[in-house]
Scaffold this motif. Structure first.
Motif, PDB file in Angstrom:
ATOM      1  N   ILE A   1       0.885  -1.228   0.114  1.00  0.00           N
ATOM      2  CA  ILE A   1      -0.181  -0.018   0.087  1.00  0.00           C
ATOM      3  C   ILE A   1       0.975   1.320  -0.017  1.00  0.00           C
ATOM      4  N   VAL A   2       0.593   2.075  -0.829  1.00  0.00           N
ATOM      5  CA  VAL A   2       1.456   3.436  -1.330  1.00  0.00           C
ATOM      6  C   VAL A   2       1.420   4.275   0.266  1.00  0.00           C
ATOM      7  N   ALA A   3       0.324   4.218   0.550  1.00  0.00           N
ATOM      8  CA  ALA A   3       0.178   5.206   1.940  1.00  0.00           C
ATOM      9  C   ALA A   3       1.132   4.688   3.130  1.00  0.00           C
ATOM     10  N   ILE A   4       0.995   3.329   3.186  1.00  0.00           N
ATOM     11  CA  ILE A   4       1.678   2.976   4.251  1.00  0.00           C
ATOM     12  C   ILE A   4       3.388   3.146   4.216  1.00  0.00           C
ATOM     13  N   GLN A   5       3.812   3.063   2.576  1.00  0.00           N
ATOM     14  CA  GLN A   5       5.147   3.201   2.331  1.00  0.00           C
ATOM     15  C   GLN A   5       5.485   4.640   2.653  1.00  0.00           C
ATOM     16  N   LYS A   6       4.827   5.743   2.319  1.00  0.00           N
ATOM     17  CA  LYS A   6       5.010   6.997   2.580  1.00  0.00           C
ATOM     18  C   LYS A   6       5.026   7.290   4.136  1.00  0.00           C
ATOM     19  N   LEU A   7       4.280   6.594   4.852  1.00  0.00           N
ATOM     20  CA  LEU A   7       4.349   6.955   6.450  1.00  0.00           C
ATOM     21  C   LEU A   7       5.506   6.158   6.997  1.00  0.00           C
ATOM     22  N   ALA A   8       6.102   5.067   6.459  1.00  0.00           N
ATOM     23  CA  ALA A   8       7.161   4.440   7.094  1.00  0.00           C
ATOM     24  C   ALA A   8       8.373   5.304   6.768  1.00  0.00           C
ATOM     25  N   LEU A   9       8.508   5.744   5.325  1.00  0.00           N
ATOM     26  CA  LEU A   9       9.601   6.589   5.100  1.00  0.00           C
ATOM     27  C   LEU A   9       9.730   7.995   6.120  1.00  0.00           C
ATOM     28  N   ALA A  10       8.485   8.470   6.254  1.00  0.00           N
ATOM     29  CA  ALA A  10       8.644  10.044   6.897  1.00  0.00           C
ATOM     30  C   ALA A  10       8.849   9.471   8.383  1.00  0.00           C
ATOM     31  N   THR A  11       8.310   8.315   8.939  1.00  0.00           N
ATOM     32  CA  THR A  11       8.594   8.092  10.428  1.00  0.00           C
ATOM     33  C   THR A  11      10.154   7.681  10.578  1.00  0.00           C
ATOM     34  N   GLN A  12      10.591   6.864   9.657  1.00  0.00           N
ATOM     35  CA  GLN A  12      11.933   6.769   9.999  1.00  0.00           C
ATOM     36  C   GLN A  12      12.951   7.870   9.774  1.00  0.00           C
ATOM     37  N   LEU A  13      12.255   8.793   8.723  1.00  0.00           N
ATOM     38  CA  LEU A  13      13.418   9.951   8.721  1.00  0.00           C
ATOM     39  C   LEU A  13      13.296  10.872  10.363  1.00  0.00           C
ATOM     40  N   ALA A  14      12.029  10.780  10.698  1.00  0.00           N
ATOM     41  CA  ALA A  14      11.981  11.553  11.978  1.00  0.00           C
ATOM     42  C   ALA A  14      12.624  10.716  13.012  1.00  0.00           C
ATOM     43  N   VAL A  15      12.524   9.651  13.240  1.00  0.00           N
ATOM     44  CA  VAL A  15      13.370   8.866  14.215  1.00  0.00           C
ATOM     45  C   VAL A  15      14.907   8.833  14.133  1.00  0.00           C
ATOM     46  N   TYR A  16      15.453   8.732  12.579  1.00  0.00           N
ATOM     47  CA  TYR A  16      16.892   8.863  12.435  1.00  0.00           C
ATOM     48  C   TYR A  16      17.340  10.154  12.658  1.00  0.00           C
ATOM     49  N   LYS A  17      16.833  11.216  12.616  1.00  0.00           N
ATOM     50  CA  LYS A  17      17.042  12.567  12.870  1.00  0.00           C
ATOM     51  C   LYS A  17      17.038  12.764  14.407  1.00  0.00           C
ATOM     52  N   ASP A  18      16.513  12.162  15.157  1.00  0.00           N
ATOM     53  CA  ASP A  18      16.511  12.325  16.528  1.00  0.00           C
ATOM     54  C   ASP A  18      17.479  11.391  17.062  1.00  0.00           C
ATOM     55  N   VAL A  19      17.906  10.121  16.590  1.00  0.00           N
ATOM     56  CA  VAL A  19      18.862   9.410  17.252  1.00  0.00           C
ATOM     57  C   VAL A  19      20.226   9.343  16.741  1.00  0.00           C
ATOM     58  N   ILE A  20      20.463  10.270  15.653  1.00  0.00           N
ATOM     59  CA  ILE A  20      21.990  10.009  14.939  1.00  0.00           C
ATOM     60  C   ILE A  20      22.596  10.815  15.767  1.00  0.00           C
ATOM     61  N   PRO A  21      23.766  10.421  16.399  1.00  0.00           N
ATOM     62  CA  PRO A  21      24.686  11.260  17.058  1.00  0.00           C
ATOM     63  C   PRO A  21      25.451  12.213  16.389  1.00  0.00           C
ATOM     64  N   GLY A  22      26.400  12.944  16.894  1.00  0.00           N
ATOM     65  CA  GLY A  22      27.153  13.981  16.220  1.00  0.00           C
ATOM     66  C   GLY A  22      28.326  13.739  15.761  1.00  0.00           C
ATOM     67  N   TYR A  23      28.564  12.157  15.577  1.00  0.00           N
ATOM     68  CA  TYR A  23      29.809  12.023  15.006  1.00  0.00           C
ATOM     69  C   TYR A  23      29.390  10.720  14.153  1.00  0.00           C
ATOM     70  N   ARG A  24      30.554  10.430  13.349  1.00  0.00           N
ATOM     71  CA  ARG A  24      30.299   9.326  12.335  1.00  0.00           C
ATOM     72  C   ARG A  24      30.648   7.998  13.081  1.00  0.00           C
ATOM     73  N   ILE A  25      29.977   6.913  12.671  1.00  0.00           N
ATOM     74  CA  ILE A  25      30.155   5.437  13.425  1.00  0.00           C
ATOM     75  C   ILE A  25      30.668   4.694  12.580  1.00  0.00           C
ATOM     76  N   ARG A  26      31.724   3.994  13.027  1.00  0.00           N
ATOM     77  CA  ARG A  26      32.691   3.021  12.332  1.00  0.00           C
ATOM     78  C   ARG A  26      31.883   1.899  12.238  1.00  0.00           C
ATOM     79  N   GLN A  27      31.893   1.400  10.949  1.00  0.00           N
ATOM     80  CA  GLN A  27      30.990   0.001  10.920  1.00  0.00           C
ATOM     81  C   GLN A  27      32.014  -1.124  11.420  1.00  0.00           C
TER      82      GLN A  27
END
Length: 679
Positions: free
Chosen positions: A156-182
């Motif tokens: 369902i296209v609507a669910i895909q949009k919601l998932a992309l927007a939700t992940q964007l908000a989550v990653y913006k909040d939890v990403i630290p201020g430094y680069r993480i080594r793999q």
């Protein structure tokens, strides 16, 4: 004692095949008669005969018949390919032909369909629940990143949009201020405490989930690259918006190159829409806020490769992104498309020796301690060293100049204005060794502009290619040439490199009269183009407010060229009188034909020239002070060959009767400066 004789066993002779088969048949027959007592033959017979009919359920209307063995067959069926006859012998042999019919007639159980709105509502609740858990305590919910991505796998296209927007908000909040080594970048395994091990596990989960999310954004963005825009916001548009937001908010984090590829891929298309403007704005913000230098270098590298692969068939606004780089105001070296020279480097690329300053022992000790403290503070604050940033800016500047020079060689009509104005902006950063080649390229562009115009008329160009204007290109080349010279140490550059700008001066003198009767003299390069009626209003305002490159009218370009020639900022007193007189006479003649505002601008320029060089050309207003012999030639091939002092300025008598009062006032001001005795 005699031993007991061994007992001999009687061996049963082997049975023959006939005896074995007869015994087996006897056993089967015995078992058959034993079970036959429990059969209800009449009921089974009736049931079997009814099931043997065709699938459509048609009953036979034929009379019973007597078989050859004396038995009666009550259910006689017509000969049909779709009907299978069942007799007693087949039934006794155990053949059950009705099994297939029973399997075919059995209905297939379908799972109940959940309405789309109900699925969307459940997806919203699930996404909100996962996002809330990550927001409260992300380190203990590392597996929630995979759960978010799993919700977005719906069709369902609507669910895909919601998932992309939700992940964007989550990653913006939890990403630290430094680069993480793999995990692959870590060194050998070390003994770690429980807290450190837990933190590393969470960071690896974050990086893995973020990498999959960026790949999903790239996949969705590619799906809508060559499709017409839909009425609503498509999944591709949402993906591009998410990529733009991430590149502006967390440019320091992992997989920055993948996000830049999404933006550059959108800028490579020919269709300019809202997503295109979003990508432009995101890269402009990245260039302006970049303090490290590496993100800008990566973006410029991708843009230059994309434009080269597309053979520079891109929109002009893409090239104008280079004007937003911070190195335009921060970088202090000199560069070309091949190498960079810094202020503290000699001509051979080696650092110049600095004079040592005497310091006492205590001063040297205090300086060492201060440097150590500053180094520790820089590491603690994760600051980028000045040398590293300057190196990145040097590489970026070489990429910019390489792109500009390639476009000059290709002579793309719709990019000439952006390239020439960009070169004039970067004039103070151009190496003197590269300056001579650049001037030759500008001269070659002026010489072949007319020939290129004829060749391009018969070719099919993209929609964003505008008609070529050789006159405007020549003015832009002249402005760029003098701007480059002004950006250098002009008198040293001309002395060392033997640069001669007389070609541009002569060409401008020859085009003054044709320019005066040009119909579009007071219109810019894009003033004649009507706005797209189908484009949204927000897009039109954004494009006009952001794109301020190559918008100057032809009159403004002409005045800029004349100011550089007659009033050069590097040596204002070095202009010869013949050049001043020839241009003054030609400008007065041209002012009779130019529009009102252009005439005012020309008269204002002449007033400035008179304030500086009034005595050199005052003879043009007084016939008794003429020094020239022969006749005046306004269409001469050289400025000095026109013999300007053999004529007088009589155009002022006509301009005094001009319909515009400002033009009349301008003429009076010019005559007051050049010929004060007439007032």
């Amino acid at each position: 004692m005699a031993s007991r004789p061994a007992k001999k066993r009687r061996l049963t002779p082997p049975q023959s095949e006939d005896e074995g088969s007869s015994r087996q048949n006897a056993k089967v027959q015995k078992a058959f008669f034993k079970s036959a007592s429990t059969w209800d033959l009449e009921q089974d017979y009736e049931t079997k005969a009814r099931k043997g009919q065709n699938k459509k359920g048609k009953e036979s209307t034929r009379l019973p018949i007597k078989l050859s063995d004396g038995r009666l067959q009550h259910h006689v069926q017509a000969v049909d390919d779709d009907v299978q006859s069942v007799d007693d012998e087949d039934w006794l042999d155990g053949k059950d032909l009705s099994d297939d019919d029973e399997q075919d007639d059995e209905p297939v159980r379908e799972e109940p369909q959940i309405p789309v709105q109900q699925q969307i509502l459940e997806a919203k609740e699930e996404l909100a629940k996962i996002a809330l858990a990550l927001n409260e305590n992300p380190e203990e919910n590392g597996a929630a990143f995979k759960a978010l991505a799993k919700v977005g796998q719906s069709k369902i296209v609507a669910i895909q949009k919601l998932a992309l927007a939700t992940q964007l908000a989550v990653y913006k909040d939890v990403i630290p201020g430094y680069r993480i080594r793999q995990a692959t970048e870590d060194g050998p395994e070390e003994k770690l405490s429980k807290d450190v091990r837990s933190l590393r596990s969470y960071e690896q989960a974050l990086v893995s989930g973020y990498q999959k999310y960026v790949r999903e954004l790239a996949r969705y963005a590619k799906t809508g690259r060559n499709k017409e825009p839909a009425k609503g916001q498509s999944v591709a548009s949402v993906a591009i918006t998410c990529a733009c937001t991430l590149i502006m908010s967390v440019p320091h984090f992992n997989f920055r190159g993948d996000l830049l590829k999404i933006l550059v891929g959108k800028l490579s298309t020919r269709r300019v829409d809202e997503d295109f403007d979003k990508c432009l704005k995101a890269l402009e913000t990245l260039f302006q806020d970049d303090e490290e230098g590496r993100p800008a270098m990566e973006a410029v590298s991708l843009l230059s490769k994309m434009m080269k692969a597309r053979e520079y068939q891109v929109d002009e606004s893409v090239l104008n992104l280079f004007l937003h780089l911070r190195l335009l105001s921060e970088f202090s070296g000199k560069a070309s498309k091949d190498h960079v020279e810094h202020d503290n480097m000699g001509p051979n690329g080696k650092k110049l020796k600095q004079k040592k300053e005497f310091r006492t022992k205590n001063q040297r000790k205090a300086m060492r301690e201060q440097k150590a403290i500053e180094k520790d503070m820089a590491h603690a604050d994760a600051l980028v060293s000045h040398e590293e940033r300057e190196r990145m800016q040097s590489e970026t500047l070489k990429l910019v100049f390489a792109s500009y020079f390639r476009i000059l060689k290709v002579r793309m009509p719709h990019l000439m204005g952006a390239v020439l104005e960009g070169l004039s902006k970067y004039a103070h950063l151009i190496n003197q060794d590269f300056f001579g080649d650049l001037l030759e390229a500008l001269k070659d562009l002026i010489r072949h502009s007319d020939a290129d115009q004829e060749d391009e008329d018969g070719e099919d160009k993209p929609a964003f290619n505008t008609a070529r204007n050789p006159t405007r290109e020549a003015l832009l080349c002249t402005v760029t040439a003098f701007a480059l010279l002004a950006g250098q140490d002009a008198h040293n550059a001309r002395a060392d490199l033997h640069l001669d700008l007389s070609f541009f001066t002569t060409h401008l003198y020859q085009t003054l009269l044709p320019l005066s009767i040009h119909a579009d003299l007071e219109l810019g390069a894009k003033s004649l183009h009507l706005p797209d009626p189908d484009a949204p209003v927000s897009q039109q305002k954004a494009s006009t407010s952001r794109n301020k490159v190559n918008l100057q009218t032809t009159t403004v370009l002409l005045i800029r060229c004349l100011t550089d020639i007659l009033l050069p900022p590097w040596n204002i007193r070095s202009v010869p009188p013949l050049r001043l007189a020839a241009f003054t006479k030609q400008l007065m003649t041209a002012s009779l034909h130019t529009p009102e505002k252009s005439t005012q601008a020309i008269l204002a320029l002449l007033a400035d020239v008179g304030g500086t060089h009034g005595q050199k050309v005052s003879a043009l207003w007084n016939t008794e002070e003429r020094k020239g012999d022969g006749s005046f030639n306004p269409i001469s091939e050289s400025v000095e060959g026109s013999n300007p002092f053999a004529t007088t300025v009589w155009e002022g008598e006509i301009l005094r009767r001009h319909y515009c009062p400002k033009v009349r006032d301008g003429v009076k001001m010019v005559e007051k400066i050049f010929a004060p005795q007439r007032r």
